[in-house]
Design an enzyme around this catalytic site. Structure first.
Site, PDB file in Angstrom:
ATOM      1  N   GLU A 198      12.082  15.667 -15.275  1.00  0.00           N
ATOM      2  CA  GLU A 198      12.346  14.533 -16.059  1.00  0.00           C
ATOM      3  C   GLU A 198      12.545  13.074 -15.606  1.00  0.00           C
ATOM      4  OE1 GLU A 198      15.963  15.661 -18.181  1.00  0.00           O
ATOM      5  OE2 GLU A 198      15.952  17.738 -17.167  1.00  0.00           O
ATOM      6  N   TYR A 208       9.954  10.672 -24.590  1.00  0.00           N
ATOM      7  CA  TYR A 208      10.984  10.147 -25.711  1.00  0.00           C
ATOM      8  C   TYR A 208      12.008   8.964 -25.075  1.00  0.00           C
ATOM      9  CZ  TYR A 208      13.747  13.463 -22.839  1.00  0.00           C
ATOM     10  OH  TYR A 208      14.247  14.327 -21.563  1.00  0.00           O
ATOM     11  N   ASP A 268      15.762   8.309 -23.844  1.00  0.00           N
ATOM     12  CA  ASP A 268      16.799   8.766 -23.691  1.00  0.00           C
ATOM     13  C   ASP A 268      17.787   7.675 -23.105  1.00  0.00           C
ATOM     14  OD1 ASP A 268      18.681  10.513 -23.310  1.00  0.00           O
ATOM     15  OD2 ASP A 268      18.002  11.603 -21.403  1.00  0.00           O
ATOM     16  N   SER A 285       9.203  14.358 -19.595  1.00  0.00           N
ATOM     17  CA  SER A 285       9.535  15.678 -18.926  1.00  0.00           C
ATOM     18  C   SER A 285       8.328  16.144 -18.930  1.00  0.00           C
ATOM     19  CB  SER A 285      10.469  16.288 -19.939  1.00  0.00           C
ATOM     20  OG  SER A 285      11.820  15.799 -20.403  1.00  0.00           O
ATOM     21  N   THR A 286       8.315  16.733 -17.658  1.00  0.00           N
ATOM     22  CA  THR A 286       6.887  17.809 -17.486  1.00  0.00           C
ATOM     23  C   THR A 286       6.880  18.825 -18.297  1.00  0.00           C
ATOM     24  OG1 THR A 286       7.585  18.962 -15.566  1.00  0.00           O
ATOM     25  CG2 THR A 286       6.465  16.864 -15.268  1.00  0.00           C
ATOM     26  N   HIS A 342      15.274  13.927 -13.014  1.00  0.00           N
ATOM     27  CA  HIS A 342      15.996  15.219 -12.611  1.00  0.00           C
ATOM     28  C   HIS A 342      14.824  16.297 -12.556  1.00  0.00           C
ATOM     29  CE1 HIS A 342      19.512  13.905 -15.376  1.00  0.00           C
ATOM     30  NE2 HIS A 342      19.600  13.347 -14.255  1.00  0.00           N
ATOM     31  N   ASN A 387      14.465  20.608 -12.706  1.00  0.00           N
ATOM     32  CA  ASN A 387      14.723  21.667 -13.308  1.00  0.00           C
ATOM     33  C   ASN A 387      14.164  23.003 -12.682  1.00  0.00           C
ATOM     34  OD1 ASN A 387      16.388  20.608 -15.672  1.00  0.00           O
ATOM     35  ND2 ASN A 387      14.447  19.634 -16.001  1.00  0.00           N
ATOM     36  N   ARG A 425      19.074  27.659 -16.048  1.00  0.00           N
ATOM     37  CA  ARG A 425      17.930  26.794 -15.697  1.00  0.00           C
ATOM     38  C   ARG A 425      18.982  25.998 -14.623  1.00  0.00           C
ATOM     39  NH1 ARG A 425      16.976  21.128 -18.353  1.00  0.00           N
ATOM     40  NH2 ARG A 425      18.536  21.767 -19.659  1.00  0.00           N
ATOM     41  N   HIS A 467      19.852  22.493 -13.406  1.00  0.00           N
ATOM     42  CA  HIS A 467      19.451  21.004 -13.764  1.00  0.00           C
ATOM     43  C   HIS A 467      19.886  20.415 -12.643  1.00  0.00           C
ATOM     44  CE1 HIS A 467      20.423  17.584 -16.357  1.00  0.00           C
ATOM     45  NE2 HIS A 467      19.080  17.771 -16.317  1.00  0.00           N
TER      46      HIS A 467
END
Lengths: 502, 65
Positions: free
Chosen positions: A10, A93, A95, A102-103, A156, A158, A240, A242
Site C-alpha cells: 500500500e 482511496y 488516506d 493498495s495492491t 507499507h 503486508n 497479517r 503490517h
C-alpha cells in the site's frame, strides 16, 4: 514456505498542486481518486465495507482504546473520502492527505512488482484525468516518503503469517533484518534528520522517522515492527504482518528483492529455522547509522558483541536462507525463490565490491550516481536546491518528467516486466487469490454490488430485500481455478449468488 | 559504467592489444564515459523543473502513515 505467500503493498503518494502550494491536499487527493473512479468504474460505485476493520487491534493481544488513540490512527472511519475498488482487485482511496493505492493480494514477489507498478499507472492516469476537468490545476504525484521538511508518508507491505508463530520471535528475528535491508531497498534521500536540514545523502527515505522498536502507531512514534493486527482472514489461523518501515521503490528489482527476501525470512521464522541470535544493540540508532553511510562501511554492534556492517548482517540472513531453501526444497525449489536468492547474493556482493555498479538496479544508487554527476559537473554544494529537486523529481510518476523514468527510457535502469504486463494489471486481477473473485465481480456485475472489502463482496440484487454478503475470509479461495469458470458461466449477479449459496 | 571499466582481458590477444595502444585505449574509454555522462545530464537538464529553489520551497506534504 518459500518466497511465496499471500502479500500486498500500500503506497501513499506525495501530492502537489502546481502553482498552489497551499492547496488542500485532501481535496486534491479526492479529485484524483474521484476522477479515476468516474472515468473507469461503471454504473454504481461500490463502497468500501469497513465491517472487518480493526486498526487498533494489537498483535501483542490487546486493543487500544479509541479514546486514547490519536485520531490519525482511526483508519476505519468512513470520512466520506474517496474510496473505490478496482477491477484488478486493488483499492484506490484517500488516506490522511494522500492518495493511496493498495495492491490486490498476490502470492509471488514478481506479482507484487506487477500490481505495485500497475498502481503507479493508475495514479498517473488518475492525475491526468483530474486535470481534464475544466479549470483544474495540474496535480502531480510523487512515489516517495518525505517532503524533507518533517513530514513522512508510508509505503507499507503486508504479509500473511501463521497465527501460531509467537510475535516475540517475529520481533527478535525480523528487527535486525529490517535495520539492514535498506542497503538494497532504500530509495535514497538528500538531507538528514526528519526536517532534512542535515547535509549529505542517505540510503533510506524513512530511516530518520522511526523512533521506537515495537508499537501500534503508524503516524507518530513510528516503530520498526508495527503490531497492527488486522488479518483480513481467519484470525485463528493467520496474522497479517503490517510492515511500515520500507521506502517506496520505483526500481522493480528493489521492490522484488525487498518483498522476496522479507517473505523468505518470515518463512524461516515460521519454521523456527533461525538459530543464530542477530539481535542488534540499539536498533533505532543502528537503522539511522546504516542509512547515513552510503559508503556502507558503518559498523553496528550486536547484542553478542560482534560488530558488523549492514551488508554483513544481510549476508548472515542470506546464508541462513540458502541453507533453509536447500534443506526444505533442494533441487525442487521454485524458480522465483531460486532467483531471489541469486539476486540477493549478487547484489550484496556488488555492494561490498563496487556499489556504483548497481546504479542500473537499485533506487538509492541510481539517485546517488545522478547527484554525484551533477555535483562534479556543476560543482554543487550539498545544500544546493538543485540536488533536493533531483531527489523529489526522481519519484515524479510522469514518464516525461520523472527522473527514474528518464533513466529507464535511456536504458540505464533494468526492468523485470514489460509495459504491457504492467498495463494489463491495471484492470485484471491476479489469478491466485480472492482478489480474482473481487475483481471479476466488479468487472462483470458492478451495478449489483453495494460494497466490497478484502474479506467480502456485498451484492444488492434486484427483487431481494436484504443485501447478500459473500464472505471471502480465506485469501486463497476465490481464485481463478476456484471460481473462474463459474463467473464465466453466470450472466448475472443473481445467477452467481444463487450458485454460490446453493 | 564502472562495470564497463572492469571488463576482464584474459586472452593473449587482448593483452597484446592493450600493450600496443594502452594510452589511447584508456583515453578513448574515458572520452566515451564522459560523453555518456554528458548525454544523460543533458537529457535531465531538459526535464528538471526550472526554478529549483521555488520548487523545493513549495514541496510541502502533510504527514501520513
Amino acid at each position: 514456505m518459500s518466497v511465496r505467500r499471500v502479500m500486498g503493498t500500500e503506497v501513499e503518494y506525495g501530492i502537489s498542486v502546481q502553482g498552489q502550494p497551499t492547496a488542500n491536499p485532501m481535496v486534491a487527493s479526492s479529485q484524483v481518486v474521484n476522477a479515476y473512479a468516474t472515468a473507469t468504474v461503471r454504473a454504481r460505485r461500490a463502497r468500501w465495507d469497513f465491517e472487518e476493520e480493526s486498526p487498533l487491534r494489537d498483535a501483542r493481544g490487546f486493543d487500544m482504546s479509541r479514546q486514547i488513540a490519536d485520531p490519525t490512527q482511526l483508519t476505519d472511519e468512513d470520512l466520506g473520502l474517496a474510496n473505490v475498488i478496482l477491477t484488478n482487485g486493488a483499492r484506490l482511496y484517500v488516506d490522511h492527505a494522500h492518495p493511496e493505492y493498495s495492491t490486490p493480494e498476490v502470492v509471488t514477489p514478481l506479482d507484487i512488482v506487477r500490481w505495485d507498478k500497475a498502481g503507479e499507472q493508475v495514479m498517473l492516469d488518475a492525475a491526468r484525468r483530474a486535470q481534464q476537468l475544466p479549470g483544474s490545476p495540474q496535480i502531480v504525484l510523487y512515489k516517495n516518503n518525505t517532503d524533507n521538511k518533517g513530514a513522512s508518508y508510508g509505503a507499507h507491505e503486508n504479509y500473511l503469517m501463521r497465527r501460531s508463530t509467537p510475535f516475540a520471535d517475529i520481533v527478535r528475528h525480523l528487527t535486525p533484518f529490517f535495520v539492514s535491508r535498506q542497503v538494497f531497498c532504500g530509495a535514497g534521500r538528500v538531507g538528514r534528520g526528519q526536517d532534512g536540514r542535515g547535509e549529505g545523502f542517505q540510503i533510506s527515505q524513512r530511516a530518520d522517522f522511526f523512533e521506537v522498536e515495537v508499537g501500534l502507531e503508524t503516524t507518530l512514534k513510528r516503530p520498526i515492527i508495527n503490531t497492527r493486527d488486522e488479518p483480513h482472514a481467519d484470525p485463528e489461523k493467520y496474522r497479517r504482518l503490517h510492515v511500515i518501515i520500507g521506502d517506496a521503490n520505483l526500481s522493480e528489482i528493489a521492490t522484488y528483492l525487498k518483498v522476496g527476501t522479507t517473505s523468505l525470512v518470515l518463512a524461516m521464522i515460521e519454521d523456527r529455522f533461525i538459530s543464530r541470535d542477530l539481535t542488534v544493540d540499539g536498533p533505532v540508532g543502528a537503522l539511522r547509522a546504516i542509512s547515513h553511510d552510503p559508503g556502507l562501511r558503518e559498523v553496528i554492534t550486536l547484542a553478542d558483541g560482534r560488530r558488523l556492517t549492514g551488508i554483513q548482517l544481510q549476508l548472515e540472513y542470506l546464508d541462513l536462507a540458502k541453507k533453509y531453501v536447500e534443506d526444505r526444497y533442494g533441487a525442487d525449489a521454485d524458480a522465483q525463490t531460486v532467483d531471489v536468492l541469486a539476486r540477493w547474493e549478487d547484489v550484496l556482493g556488488r555492494l561490498e565490491a563496487d556499489p556504483m555498479s548497481l546504479a542500473d538496479q537499485l533506487d538509492w544508487v541510481a539517485k546517488l550516481k545522478l547527484i554525484e554527476q551533477y555535483r562534479s559537473r556543476d560543482g554543487l554544494a550539498w545544500n544546493d536546491a538543485k540536488l533536493q529537486l533531483i531527489d523529489y523529481q526522481y519519484s515524479d510518476i510522469r514518464p516525461e518528467k520523472g527522473l527514474y523514468h528518464r533513466l529507464v527510457g535511456a536504458g540505464r535502469i533494468q526492468r523485470l516486466l514489460t509495459d504491457d504486463e504492467v498495463d494489463s494489471a491495471m484492470t485484471n486481477p491476479p489469478a491466485e487469490t480472492r482478489a480474482y473473485f473481487r475483481g471479476r465481480c466488479l468487472e462483470k456485475y458492478a451495478p449489483d454490488i453495494a460494497a466490497a472489502s478484502w474479506d467480502s463482496v456485498i451484492f444488492d440484487l434486484p427483487g431481494r430485500e436484504s443485501l447478500q454478503r459473500v464472505p471471502t475470509i480465506d485469501p486463497l479461495r476465490g481464485s481463478k481455478a476456484h471460481v473462474g469458470a463459474l463467473i464465466d458461466k453466470c450472466a448475472t449477479a443473481d445467477e452467481l449468488v444463487r450458485a454460490l449459496t446453493r | 559504467m564502472a562495470q564497463e571499466q572492469k571488463q576482464p582481458r584474459k586472452s593473449d590477444e587482448a593483452d597484446e592489444a592493450t600493450e600496443v595502444a594502452p594510452e589511447s585505449d584508456v583515453a578513448e574509454r574515458k572520452e566515451t564515459l564522459d560523453d555518456d555522462v554528458d548525454a544523460i545530464l543533458d537529457e535531465i537538464d531538459d526535464v528538471l523543473e526550472t526554478n529549483a529553489e521555488d520548487f523545493v520551497k513549495s514541496f510541502i506534504q502533510k504527514g501520513g502513515q
